[in-house]
Design a protein around this motif. Structure first.
Motif, PDB file in Angstrom:
ATOM      1  N   GLY A 165       0.854  -1.184   0.000  1.00  0.00           N
ATOM      2  CA  GLY A 165       0.000   0.000   0.000  1.00  0.00           C
ATOM      3  C   GLY A 165       0.884   1.226   0.000  1.00  0.00           C
ATOM      4  O   GLY A 165       2.104   1.132  -0.061  1.00  0.00           O
ATOM      5  N   THR A 166       0.274   2.391   0.065  1.00  0.00           N
ATOM      6  CA  THR A 166       1.031   3.631   0.062  1.00  0.00           C
ATOM      7  C   THR A 166       1.181   4.137   1.488  1.00  0.00           C
ATOM      8  O   THR A 166       0.196   4.239   2.224  1.00  0.00           O
ATOM      9  CB  THR A 166       0.322   4.693  -0.802  1.00  0.00           C
ATOM     10  OG1 THR A 166       0.206   4.198  -2.134  1.00  0.00           O
ATOM     11  CG2 THR A 166       1.100   5.991  -0.814  1.00  0.00           C
ATOM     12  N   VAL A 167       2.410   4.419   1.887  1.00  0.00           N
ATOM     13  CA  VAL A 167       2.686   4.891   3.240  1.00  0.00           C
ATOM     14  C   VAL A 167       3.540   6.152   3.163  1.00  0.00           C
ATOM     15  O   VAL A 167       4.247   6.391   2.183  1.00  0.00           O
ATOM     16  CB  VAL A 167       3.424   3.828   4.083  1.00  0.00           C
ATOM     17  CG1 VAL A 167       2.573   2.594   4.268  1.00  0.00           C
ATOM     18  CG2 VAL A 167       4.763   3.469   3.452  1.00  0.00           C
ATOM     19  N   ARG A 168       3.434   6.957   4.217  1.00  0.00           N
ATOM     20  CA  ARG A 168       4.237   8.171   4.329  1.00  0.00           C
ATOM     21  C   ARG A 168       5.224   7.961   5.469  1.00  0.00           C
ATOM     22  O   ARG A 168       4.832   7.609   6.584  1.00  0.00           O
ATOM     23  CB  ARG A 168       3.324   9.371   4.614  1.00  0.00           C
ATOM     24  CG  ARG A 168       3.997  10.724   4.536  1.00  0.00           C
ATOM     25  CD  ARG A 168       2.924  11.819   4.535  1.00  0.00           C
ATOM     26  NE  ARG A 168       3.508  13.152   4.493  1.00  0.00           N
ATOM     27  CZ  ARG A 168       3.707  13.913   5.568  1.00  0.00           C
ATOM     28  NH1 ARG A 168       3.349  13.461   6.768  1.00  0.00           N
ATOM     29  NH2 ARG A 168       4.236  15.120   5.440  1.00  0.00           N
ATOM     30  N   THR A 169       6.506   8.158   5.204  1.00  0.00           N
ATOM     31  CA  THR A 169       7.521   7.852   6.208  1.00  0.00           C
ATOM     32  C   THR A 169       8.609   8.914   6.240  1.00  0.00           C
ATOM     33  O   THR A 169       8.908   9.555   5.225  1.00  0.00           O
ATOM     34  CB  THR A 169       8.166   6.474   5.917  1.00  0.00           C
ATOM     35  OG1 THR A 169       9.149   6.192   6.919  1.00  0.00           O
ATOM     36  CG2 THR A 169       8.843   6.456   4.557  1.00  0.00           C
ATOM     37  N   ASN A 170       9.178   9.104   7.424  1.00  0.00           N
ATOM     38  CA  ASN A 170      10.352   9.973   7.570  1.00  0.00           C
ATOM     39  C   ASN A 170      11.551   9.187   8.088  1.00  0.00           C
ATOM     40  O   ASN A 170      12.495   9.757   8.645  1.00  0.00           O
ATOM     41  CB  ASN A 170      10.043  11.155   8.488  1.00  0.00           C
ATOM     42  CG  ASN A 170       9.729  10.720   9.925  1.00  0.00           C
ATOM     43  OD1 ASN A 170       9.497   9.528  10.187  1.00  0.00           O
ATOM     44  ND2 ASN A 170       9.710  11.673  10.836  1.00  0.00           N
ATOM     45  N   VAL A 171      11.513   7.864   7.920  1.00  0.00           N
ATOM     46  CA  VAL A 171      12.594   6.998   8.386  1.00  0.00           C
ATOM     47  C   VAL A 171      13.958   7.417   7.820  1.00  0.00           C
ATOM     48  O   VAL A 171      14.939   7.506   8.563  1.00  0.00           O
ATOM     49  CB  VAL A 171      12.285   5.519   8.083  1.00  0.00           C
ATOM     50  CG1 VAL A 171      13.552   4.662   8.129  1.00  0.00           C
ATOM     51  CG2 VAL A 171      11.262   4.987   9.075  1.00  0.00           C
ATOM     52  N   PRO A 172      14.100   7.681   6.503  1.00  0.00           N
ATOM     53  CA  PRO A 172      15.420   8.095   6.002  1.00  0.00           C
ATOM     54  C   PRO A 172      15.938   9.360   6.686  1.00  0.00           C
ATOM     55  O   PRO A 172      17.122   9.448   7.041  1.00  0.00           O
ATOM     56  CB  PRO A 172      15.166   8.328   4.509  1.00  0.00           C
ATOM     57  CG  PRO A 172      14.019   7.440   4.180  1.00  0.00           C
ATOM     58  CD  PRO A 172      13.143   7.504   5.383  1.00  0.00           C
ATOM     59  N   ALA A 173      15.072  10.350   6.856  1.00  0.00           N
ATOM     60  CA  ALA A 173      15.496  11.601   7.503  1.00  0.00           C
ATOM     61  C   ALA A 173      15.881  11.361   8.953  1.00  0.00           C
ATOM     62  O   ALA A 173      16.827  11.977   9.474  1.00  0.00           O
ATOM     63  CB  ALA A 173      14.375  12.634   7.410  1.00  0.00           C
ATOM     64  N   ARG A 174      15.161  10.484   9.639  1.00  0.00           N
ATOM     65  CA  ARG A 174      15.484  10.183  11.040  1.00  0.00           C
ATOM     66  C   ARG A 174      16.845   9.502  11.160  1.00  0.00           C
ATOM     67  O   ARG A 174      17.613   9.785  12.077  1.00  0.00           O
ATOM     68  CB  ARG A 174      14.388   9.305  11.634  1.00  0.00           C
ATOM     69  CG  ARG A 174      13.057  10.028  11.790  1.00  0.00           C
ATOM     70  CD  ARG A 174      11.928   9.059  12.074  1.00  0.00           C
ATOM     71  NE  ARG A 174      12.058   8.422  13.393  1.00  0.00           N
ATOM     72  CZ  ARG A 174      11.270   7.428  13.815  1.00  0.00           C
ATOM     73  NH1 ARG A 174      10.317   6.960  13.002  1.00  0.00           N
ATOM     74  NH2 ARG A 174      11.447   6.908  15.005  1.00  0.00           N
ATOM     75  N   LEU A 175      17.151   8.617  10.219  1.00  0.00           N
ATOM     76  CA  LEU A 175      18.456   7.947  10.234  1.00  0.00           C
ATOM     77  C   LEU A 175      19.589   8.919   9.920  1.00  0.00           C
ATOM     78  O   LEU A 175      20.658   8.872  10.544  1.00  0.00           O
ATOM     79  CB  LEU A 175      18.463   6.798   9.224  1.00  0.00           C
ATOM     80  CG  LEU A 175      17.608   5.580   9.551  1.00  0.00           C
ATOM     81  CD1 LEU A 175      17.540   4.643   8.359  1.00  0.00           C
ATOM     82  CD2 LEU A 175      18.165   4.836  10.764  1.00  0.00           C
ATOM     83  N   ASP A 176      19.351   9.821   8.960  1.00  0.00           N
ATOM     84  CA  ASP A 176      20.402  10.743   8.530  1.00  0.00           C
ATOM     85  C   ASP A 176      20.714  11.813   9.568  1.00  0.00           C
ATOM     86  O   ASP A 176      21.817  12.364   9.580  1.00  0.00           O
ATOM     87  CB  ASP A 176      20.016  11.413   7.199  1.00  0.00           C
ATOM     88  CG  ASP A 176      20.259  10.508   5.997  1.00  0.00           C
ATOM     89  OD1 ASP A 176      21.072   9.572   6.109  1.00  0.00           O
ATOM     90  OD2 ASP A 176      19.628  10.730   4.941  1.00  0.00           O
ATOM     91  N   ARG A 177      19.755  12.142  10.439  1.00  0.00           N
ATOM     92  CA  ARG A 177      19.996  13.218  11.395  1.00  0.00           C
ATOM     93  C   ARG A 177      20.557  12.700  12.734  1.00  0.00           C
ATOM     94  O   ARG A 177      20.830  13.468  13.658  1.00  0.00           O
ATOM     95  CB  ARG A 177      18.746  14.051  11.607  1.00  0.00           C
ATOM     96  CG  ARG A 177      17.531  13.367  12.229  1.00  0.00           C
ATOM     97  CD  ARG A 177      17.590  13.392  13.760  1.00  0.00           C
ATOM     98  NE  ARG A 177      16.314  13.331  14.396  1.00  0.00           N
ATOM     99  CZ  ARG A 177      15.674  12.186  14.698  1.00  0.00           C
ATOM    100  NH1 ARG A 177      16.190  11.018  14.352  1.00  0.00           N
ATOM    101  NH2 ARG A 177      14.521  12.228  15.337  1.00  0.00           N
ATOM    102  N   LEU A 178      20.762  11.381  12.852  1.00  0.00           N
ATOM    103  CA  LEU A 178      21.315  10.823  14.087  1.00  0.00           C
ATOM    104  C   LEU A 178      22.761  11.257  14.295  1.00  0.00           C
ATOM    105  O   LEU A 178      23.559  11.230  13.361  1.00  0.00           O
ATOM    106  CB  LEU A 178      21.261   9.292  14.052  1.00  0.00           C
ATOM    107  CG  LEU A 178      19.895   8.608  14.134  1.00  0.00           C
ATOM    108  CD1 LEU A 178      20.051   7.108  13.942  1.00  0.00           C
ATOM    109  CD2 LEU A 178      19.231   8.906  15.488  1.00  0.00           C
ATOM    110  N   PRO A 179      23.140  11.631  15.531  1.00  0.00           N
ATOM    111  CA  PRO A 179      24.562  11.863  15.825  1.00  0.00           C
ATOM    112  C   PRO A 179      25.294  10.521  15.889  1.00  0.00           C
ATOM    113  O   PRO A 179      24.671   9.477  16.100  1.00  0.00           O
ATOM    114  CB  PRO A 179      24.530  12.543  17.193  1.00  0.00           C
ATOM    115  CG  PRO A 179      23.268  12.049  17.828  1.00  0.00           C
ATOM    116  CD  PRO A 179      22.277  11.877  16.705  1.00  0.00           C
TER     117      PRO A 179
END
Length: 499
Positions: A8-22
């Motif tokens: 199905g179609t989902v909206r996610t911010n997983v990539p952004a959350r991974l990229d902003r991790l220290p």
């Protein structure tokens, strides 16, 4: 944790959350668990190169010549790596990074152990091929997982340094072969060397089983809830470690989840949508593969043929060269994220090629000794190792998520087949002739191909430093969900690709 697959179609911010991790201990676990595969590859290649003389001696247990070890066996190892990269790369994109980086390490372990038990030449050749299959599969599964788990601002240096640890394995392999060849009977030392490689693989497997699946792979393949839970747990761990709350990640991506991506879709994506990037990947892989596979597999033979270095002592010289190779990515890796991908990749390729031409000229004039030859190779490979590591980084970054492992596998296989199979066969023949001019020719060919790769990078290179993987190449699943493709996604035609 459920592994149920939904679409199905989902909206996610997983990539952004991974990229902003220290940077955190969690990232170190990824680096140690996954990055150690290159130590194994370096160990394998170096052990074979330095054992070639002893394997050819009476009493080794195998009826084999030195040229067969550095030529045919080396080519079979590389052919296996190409085959394994393609086969396991396809499985990695289909079934996930974690399943495959465990499976491919298992293949390596069994094949290496069986190599140590070789009782005939055909058995040795067979398991060199199968060992190569395991290592080739590792390249696709590991590179894709690392780049999807490491934050964008650190991705370049971490990927390059990890790939550069090939030379830590090479140094260990070189030093390991010296006491084994000189202190054990001819028919025992080489078997112990391969056996120790398998033991190291078991240790890596114990660490690697704690590395998670890529959240990016999970949410595209219908396991979005699992991806969210995984990133939630990582964020909590990082907040406990740093003592501060993470900022919100506001960049979202809409994805139409899918179970798999067809091979035809992958092929069209690589060659119809991104033709210039395909040329770039091919050029970089051919350049580094030809130089490295040809020279690495034949180095001990050069020392023994032209400088009369005893077979048991060549490991000392190679250990010095391996240290030079390791220092290149360690010292230059940060610059690939700050100065930028294009100038650093092009520069490392062209400079190493020019230094190799200078080495060929000095060798032809007969002014080099075993020591000064080693010093020349250290200078050449200091730059070449950083560039070669960047080839893997490049093809991992510039193609869509759904094709990442297969893209790495394809360019590794094609580039390595061109340089890694042809190289050892040609180089062992040229060096085996005992003629200085033949070896000089091999050096010139390797240098020329490397320089061409650098020029292609100058023309077609992608400025990927600091950018998310999704910004560099929009996922195919995002396009299906109605997200427009990045303008100029192929090639260096527009600022979207180059700036």
């Amino acid at each position: 944790m459920s592994a149920d697959v939904q679409t199905g179609t989902v909206r996610t911010n997983v990539p952004a959350r991974l990229d902003r991790l220290p940077w955190s201990r969690w990232h170190w676990m990824i680096v140690i668990g996954l990055g150690t595969v290159w130590i194994l590859d370096g160990l394998e290649v170096t052990i074979v190169g330095n054992l070639s003389g002893k394997l050819a001696e009476p009493g080794s247990g195998l009826d084999i010549t030195q040229s067969q070890v550095t030529g045919l066996a080396a080519a079979l190892y590389v052919a296996g790596a190409c085959t394994g990269a393609l086969f396991f790369g396809w499985l990695t994109d289909r079934f996930g990074r974690k399943k495959l980086f465990l499976l491919t390490l298992g293949v390596y372990l069994v094949a290496t152990a069986m190599t140590a038990l070789s009782f005939d030449t055909w058995w040795f050749f067979l398991f060199r091929f199968l060992t190569g299959m395991g290592i080739g599969g590792e390249y696709a599964a590991i590179n894709s997982a690392i780049d999807e788990l490491i934050p964008a601002r650190h991705r370049g240096r971490i990927d390059i340094i990890i790939n550069g640890t090939f030379w830590l394995g090479a140094a260990l392999g070189a030093l390991l072969t010296v006491p084994l060849l000189n202190g054990l009977p001819t028919g025992v030392g080489w078997r112990v060397a391969f056996g120790l490689g398998a033991v190291l693989g078991v240790v890596i497997l114990l660490v690697r089983r704690h590395v998670p699946e890529s959240p990016r792979w999970l949410f595209i393949h219908g396991r979005g809830e699992e991806a969210e839970r995984l990133v939630d747990s990582v964020e909590r761990e990082v907040e406990r470690e740093t003592g501060r709350k993470l900022d919100a990640a506001d960049s979202y991506l809409e994805i139409r989840q899918r179970r798999s991506t067809g091979f035809l879709t992958i092929a069209k994506t690589l060659f119809a949508r991104y033709p210039k990037r395909a040329v770039l990947g091919f050029s970089l892989f051919v350049g580094q593969a030809f130089l490295y596979n040809a020279i690495t597999f034949g180095f001990a033979q050069i020392l023994e043929t032209f400088f009369e270095v005893p077979p048991g002592n060549s490991g000392y010289y190679f250990a010095v060269i391996a240290v030079g190779n390791l220092l290149g990515p360690l010292l230059l890796g940060r610059l690939f994220d700050t100065v930028g991908r294009v100038p650093m990749i092009a520069g490392s390729y062209i400079i190493s090629g020019l230094l190799l031409l200078g080495t060929a000229w000095l060798f032809h004039d007969g002014v080099l000794s075993a020591t000064t030859m080693t010093a020349c190779w250290c200078a050449v490979l200091f730059f070449a190792s950083a560039g070669a590591s960047a080839a893997y980084l490049t093809v991992s970054e510039i193609f869509p998520m759904e094709t990442r492992a297969m893209a790495i596998a394809f360019f590794y296989a094609i580039g390595t087949a061109a340089g890694g199979i042809t190289g050892p066969l040609l180089f062992s023949k040229l060096v085996g002739s005992g003629q200085v001019g033949d070896t000089v020719l091999a050096f010139v060919i390797g240098a020329s191909v490397m320089i061409v790769g650098g020029i292609v990078e100058l023309v077609l290179g992608v400025r990927a430093e600091g950018k998310s993987l999704e910004e560099l190449a929009t996922p195919l699943s995002a396009e299906e969900a109605g997200v427009p493709r990045q303008r100029g996604a192929d090639d260096a035609a527009t600022p979207a690709a180059t700036g």
